[in-house]
Write a protein that holds these residues in place. Structure first.
Motif, short mmCIF file in Angstrom:
data_model
loop_
_atom_site.label_atom_id
_atom_site.label_comp_id
_atom_site.label_asym_id
_atom_site.label_seq_id
_atom_site.Cartn_x
_atom_site.Cartn_y
_atom_site.Cartn_z
N GLN A 201 -33.49 16.88 -100.62
CA GLN A 201 -32.38 16.48 -101.20
C GLN A 201 -31.68 17.34 -102.16
OE1 GLN A 201 -30.43 13.88 -99.74
NE2 GLN A 201 -31.90 13.72 -98.21
N ILE A 202 -32.64 17.59 -103.05
CA ILE A 202 -32.00 18.07 -104.27
C ILE A 202 -31.45 19.83 -104.03
CG2 ILE A 202 -32.79 19.56 -106.53
CD1 ILE A 202 -34.35 16.79 -107.09
N ALA B 297 -33.73 13.61 -109.60
CA ALA B 297 -35.04 13.34 -108.88
C ALA B 297 -35.59 12.10 -109.11
CB ALA B 297 -35.81 14.41 -109.49
N GLY B 298 -35.52 11.60 -110.55
CA GLY B 298 -35.73 10.39 -110.98
C GLY B 298 -35.37 9.25 -110.08
N ALA C 200 -38.34 7.65 -102.34
CA ALA C 200 -38.52 9.02 -101.96
C ALA C 200 -39.58 9.75 -102.11
CB ALA C 200 -37.27 9.93 -102.31
N ASP C 201 -40.28 10.45 -101.25
CA ASP C 201 -41.59 11.21 -101.50
C ASP C 201 -41.09 12.77 -102.15
OD1 ASP C 201 -41.05 12.73 -99.28
OD2 ASP C 201 -42.47 11.94 -98.12
N ASP C 202 -41.98 13.44 -102.68
CA ASP C 202 -41.90 14.58 -103.27
C ASP C 202 -40.84 15.57 -102.23
OD1 ASP C 202 -42.56 13.75 -105.60
OD2 ASP C 202 -44.76 15.03 -105.23
N GLU D 200 -29.41 17.07 -114.89
CA GLU D 200 -28.70 16.47 -113.74
C GLU D 200 -29.75 16.21 -112.55
OE1 GLU D 200 -25.76 14.72 -113.64
OE2 GLU D 200 -25.88 14.95 -115.79
N MET D 201 -30.68 17.58 -112.38
CA MET D 201 -31.35 17.40 -111.37
C MET D 201 -32.75 16.90 -111.57
SD MET D 201 -29.93 19.05 -109.02
CE MET D 201 -28.76 18.19 -109.43
#
Length: 64
Positions: free
Chosen positions: A37-38, A21-22, A29-31, A16-17
């Motif tokens: 957010q995660i 992220a994908g 979104a940048d890293d 899910e994470m």
């Protein structure tokens, strides 16, 4: 998340994470933003799971 536990829950959550992220990456979104957010989402989910667990303890019949 209530229905699975152990390694199955870990595998589910990691998938899910990665998916989240994908989606965030695809949205531009940048890293650093993705990590933030995660982290926030994970914290909110953990808080909810803990809250549900505590509520279940209070609703469970008391021994003794």
């Amino acid at each position: 998340m209530d229905a699975i536990h152990g390694e199955a829950a870990n595998a589910f959550w990691k998938a899910e994470m990665r998916s989240l992220a994908g989606l965030l990456k695809a949205a531009g979104a940048d890293d650093a933003e993705i990590s933030s957010q995660i982290f926030e989402f994970n914290a909110a989910v953990q808080e909810e799971l803990q809250s549900r667990s505590l509520a279940a303890l209070h609703l469970a019949p008391q021994a003794g």
